[in-house]
Motif scaffolding. Structure first.
Motif, mmCIF file in Angstrom:
data_model
loop_
_atom_site.group_PDB
_atom_site.id
_atom_site.type_symbol
_atom_site.label_atom_id
_atom_site.label_comp_id
_atom_site.label_asym_id
_atom_site.label_seq_id
_atom_site.Cartn_x
_atom_site.Cartn_y
_atom_site.Cartn_z
ATOM 1 N N HIS A 30 0.033 -3.994 -3.795
ATOM 2 C CA HIS A 30 -0.045 -2.609 -3.314
ATOM 3 C C HIS A 30 -1.522 -2.237 -3.186
ATOM 4 O O HIS A 30 -2.342 -2.644 -3.993
ATOM 5 N N GLU A 31 -1.824 -1.467 -2.139
ATOM 6 C CA GLU A 31 -3.228 -1.253 -1.786
ATOM 7 C C GLU A 31 -3.804 0.040 -2.340
ATOM 8 O O GLU A 31 -3.137 1.070 -2.391
ATOM 9 N N VAL A 32 -5.051 -0.043 -2.720
ATOM 10 C CA VAL A 32 -5.868 1.123 -3.043
ATOM 11 C C VAL A 32 -7.017 1.105 -2.027
ATOM 12 O O VAL A 32 -7.740 0.106 -1.935
ATOM 13 N N GLY A 237 -4.188 2.400 -15.418
ATOM 14 C CA GLY A 237 -3.284 1.337 -14.954
ATOM 15 C C GLY A 237 -2.275 1.904 -13.968
ATOM 16 O O GLY A 237 -2.005 3.100 -13.962
ATOM 17 N N VAL A 238 -1.717 1.039 -13.130
ATOM 18 C CA VAL A 238 -0.760 1.485 -12.127
ATOM 19 C C VAL A 238 0.617 0.897 -12.440
ATOM 20 O O VAL A 238 0.790 -0.327 -12.442
ATOM 21 N N ASN A 239 1.565 1.765 -12.734
ATOM 22 C CA ASN A 239 2.946 1.325 -12.970
ATOM 23 C C ASN A 239 3.920 1.915 -11.971
ATOM 24 O O ASN A 239 4.995 1.375 -11.750
ATOM 25 N N THR A 240 3.543 3.067 -11.385
ATOM 26 C CA THR A 240 4.442 3.764 -10.456
ATOM 27 C C THR A 240 3.659 4.140 -9.204
ATOM 28 O O THR A 240 2.431 4.031 -9.169
ATOM 29 N N ARG A 241 4.373 4.625 -8.197
ATOM 30 C CA ARG A 241 3.689 5.081 -6.971
ATOM 31 C C ARG A 241 2.835 6.312 -7.257
ATOM 32 O O ARG A 241 1.843 6.547 -6.582
ATOM 33 N N VAL A 242 3.250 7.081 -8.258
ATOM 34 C CA VAL A 242 2.436 8.245 -8.630
ATOM 35 C C VAL A 242 1.098 7.758 -9.197
ATOM 36 O O VAL A 242 0.031 8.272 -8.852
ATOM 37 N N ASP A 243 1.163 6.710 -10.037
ATOM 38 C CA ASP A 243 -0.079 6.122 -10.571
ATOM 39 C C ASP A 243 -0.934 5.552 -9.438
ATOM 40 O O ASP A 243 -2.161 5.620 -9.464
ATOM 41 N N LEU A 244 -0.255 4.960 -8.448
ATOM 42 C CA LEU A 244 -0.983 4.354 -7.326
ATOM 43 C C LEU A 244 -1.774 5.424 -6.571
ATOM 44 O O LEU A 244 -2.942 5.219 -6.219
ATOM 45 N N ALA A 245 -1.133 6.568 -6.364
ATOM 46 C CA ALA A 245 -1.824 7.671 -5.686
ATOM 47 C C ALA A 245 -2.992 8.168 -6.539
ATOM 48 O O ALA A 245 -4.067 8.478 -6.020
ATOM 49 N N THR A 250 -8.906 8.333 -7.495
ATOM 50 C CA THR A 250 -10.093 7.972 -8.276
ATOM 51 C C THR A 250 -11.065 7.143 -7.429
ATOM 52 O O THR A 250 -12.265 7.404 -7.388
ATOM 53 N N ALA A 251 -10.518 6.132 -6.735
ATOM 54 C CA ALA A 251 -11.360 5.260 -5.913
ATOM 55 C C ALA A 251 -11.986 6.046 -4.765
ATOM 56 O O ALA A 251 -13.154 5.862 -4.425
ATOM 57 N N ARG A 252 -11.199 6.931 -4.171
ATOM 58 C CA ARG A 252 -11.705 7.745 -3.066
ATOM 59 C C ARG A 252 -12.860 8.632 -3.515
ATOM 60 O O ARG A 252 -13.915 8.681 -2.877
ATOM 61 N N ALA A 253 -12.655 9.308 -4.647
ATOM 62 C CA ALA A 253 -13.689 10.215 -5.141
ATOM 63 C C ALA A 253 -14.975 9.449 -5.424
ATOM 64 O O ALA A 253 -16.072 9.880 -5.055
#
Ligand code: UD1
Ligand code: MG
Length: 467
Positions: A30-32, A237-245, A250-253
């Motif tokens: 899944h992409e960030v 950490g990313v476990n759900t789509r909510v975490d992914l967003a 975070t990466a965007r900011a």
């Protein structure tokens, strides 16, 4: 020697199923910001100086391995398969062969923690090497430690061990210093201790082999360093789509702050997505809703208006990309205006001081400097000479149902509105085409081509019709 001052290899744990993502795609793909999570991790590890990256894969191993072989430097990574997910200790153990005989130290990372920076990895490794302990662990003090392993410290404040949430007693559940799950260990210590751990039955609530058990072992034999990270966004950490967003936010900011610091204006940085391989010049202005993807480069003083999607394209100095334009593998020259609502497809190469206006689509075509196509036009497989003017509604008919053909439009040529240019066809330098023409034969220099039914006015027709 790495930047951190010692040799280290990295292991990325990524065998977990990611059930809560509810996805066919393996979690770490899944992409960030347009890049699979696992690649954020391997790239940062490499930038921090890891000599080699070992990925532990299980669920969806074929797809993850295919991606790694397409994206990682050849010979720079290895894959270990963990068929059954028996815990983080077991995950590292299955990679023992790939790690043994490698660098003196091993950095343990998670494939679903995409925002840990190379800078933090470097500092962590450097401090751990300076402390000269068998194990260092990254920790954080958080408001809600639910689910995490808790750090146990002795009376003097030294790390004594880790207790998992599910194994913790009431007093331990109150501890707010958590295990981020990132370690630097002496490779020989780690492998020797894991061999011992794997020789016993797992003795904990989850029936797993815990990598965290090595922390207490290190504390008893040489010491364990606890390294507190302040920026919790980095260890999310990313476990759900909510975490992914949340990880994307975070990466965007972080990305956008860095670009603003280097002289880019963003009207609203919360609404601008810039992928990691994009480069931007000074005094670029980005309006809300702009997405910059792939290897896009934007030169100084360019303006990108709201709603533009720009992928793998290069935008020249002081160019102006107007609202809702879509560019993919296109080049735009200096001071050129594109859009609003223009579509530049692969191979669109627009020169300097050009104008490509609303509802104009360009594919595999070159517009030389100063050429203009202002409105409602399709240019495919065409070359437009310098200063040529393409009238509204011009279409290059480049496809005959079987193959594509080219259209040549010379320097300073003038194509009247609503013209169909049936390729292959040439309109020579300085030639004119009358509005409404369907041009099937080439037009020589200096000529006016008129290729349409001649107008006939029928006098008195309206009155006769009414009578
Ligand atoms: C682990 C730590 C915990 C820490 C937390 C931080 C252990 C026992 N616990 O918890 O102290 O607070 O991380 O996020 O280590 N993985 C495998 N194979 C396995 C198990 C896990 O590859 O058999 C991978 C997962 O895909 C994931 C990572 O390891 O990327 C962490 O696994 P996860 O189950 O999320 O960690 P926790 O057990 O929650
Ligand atoms: Mg778990």
């Amino acid at each position: 020697m790495s930047e951190a001052g010692g040799d280290f290899q990295a292991i990325v744990l990524a065998a977990g199923k990611g059930t809560r993502m509810r996805s066919e795609l393996p979690k770490v793909l899944h992409e960030v910001l347009g890049l699979p999570m696992i690649s954020h991790v391997t790239r940062a590890a490499r930038r921090a100086g890891a000599t080699k990256v070992v990925a532990v894969l299980g669920h969806g191993i074929e797809r993850v391995e295919a991606w790694l072989s397409a994206s990682e430097p050849e010979g720079g990574y290895a894959v270990a398969e963990q068929r059954e997910q028996l815990g983080t200790g077991h995950a590292v153990w299955v990679a023992a062969d790939a790690l043994r005989g490698g660098a003196s130290h091993t950095l343990v990372l998670y494939g679903d923690v995409p925002n840990l920076t190379a800078e933090s990895m470097t500092t962590f490794v450097r401090d751990a090497l300076t402390a000269d302990v068998p194990l260092a662990v990254m920790t954080a003090v958080v408001d809600d430690p639910t689910g995490y392993g808790r750090m146990l410290r002795d009376a003097a404040g030294a790390i004594a061990g880790i207790v998992e949430h599910k194994d913790a007693n009431e007093a331990q559940l109150e501890i707010r210093e958590i295990n981020a799950g990132i370690y630097l260990m002496r490779t020989d210590f780690m492998l020797a201790e894991l061999e011992v751990l794997m020789g016993q039955a797992a003795q904990n609530a989850q029936g797993e082999y815990y990598l965290t058990d090595l922390v207490a072992r290190a504390a008893q034999s040489g010491g364990a360093l606890g390294w507190i990270i302040e920026d919790h966004g980095e260890i999310q950490g990313v476990n759900t789509r909510v975490d992914l967003a949340a990880a994307t936010a975070t990466a965007r900011a972080r990305t956008n702050h860095a670009w603003m610091a280097s002289g880019v204006t963003m009207i609203d940085p919360a609404q601008v997505l810039i992928e990691p391989d994009v480069t931007l010049g000074q005094d670029v202005t980005l309006y809300p809703g702009v997405t910059l993807r792939g290897r896009t480069t934007i030169a100084d003083d360019a303006i990108v208006e709201p709603g533009c999607w720009i992928q793998d394209s290069s935008i020249g100095h002081a160019a102006h990309i107007k609202a809702n334009s879509y560019l993919n593998q296109a080049e735009v020259g200096a001071r050129t205006a594109i859009g609003p609502m223009a579509h530049l497809r692969p191979g669109a190469s627009i020169g300097a001081d050009c104008k490509v206006g609303n509802f104009v689509e360009v594919k595999k075509s070159r517009l030389d400097d100063g050429a203009k196509a202002g409105h409602l036009t399709y240019l495919g497989d065409a070359h437009v000479g310098p200063g040529a003017n393409i009238g509204a509604g011009t279409i290059t008919c480049n496809y005959d149902g079987e193959s594509k053909h080219r259209t040549e439009i010379g320097a300073g040529a003038f194509i009247g509105s609503n013209t169909a240019l049936v390729a292959p066809v040439t309109v020579a330098d300085g030639a004119y085409v009358a509005a409404g023409s369907t041009v099937t034969d080439s037009v020589p220099s200096g000529a006016l081509a008129v290729a349409r039914g001649r107008q006939k006015n029928i006098e008195g027709w309206v009155d006769r019709q009414k009578a």
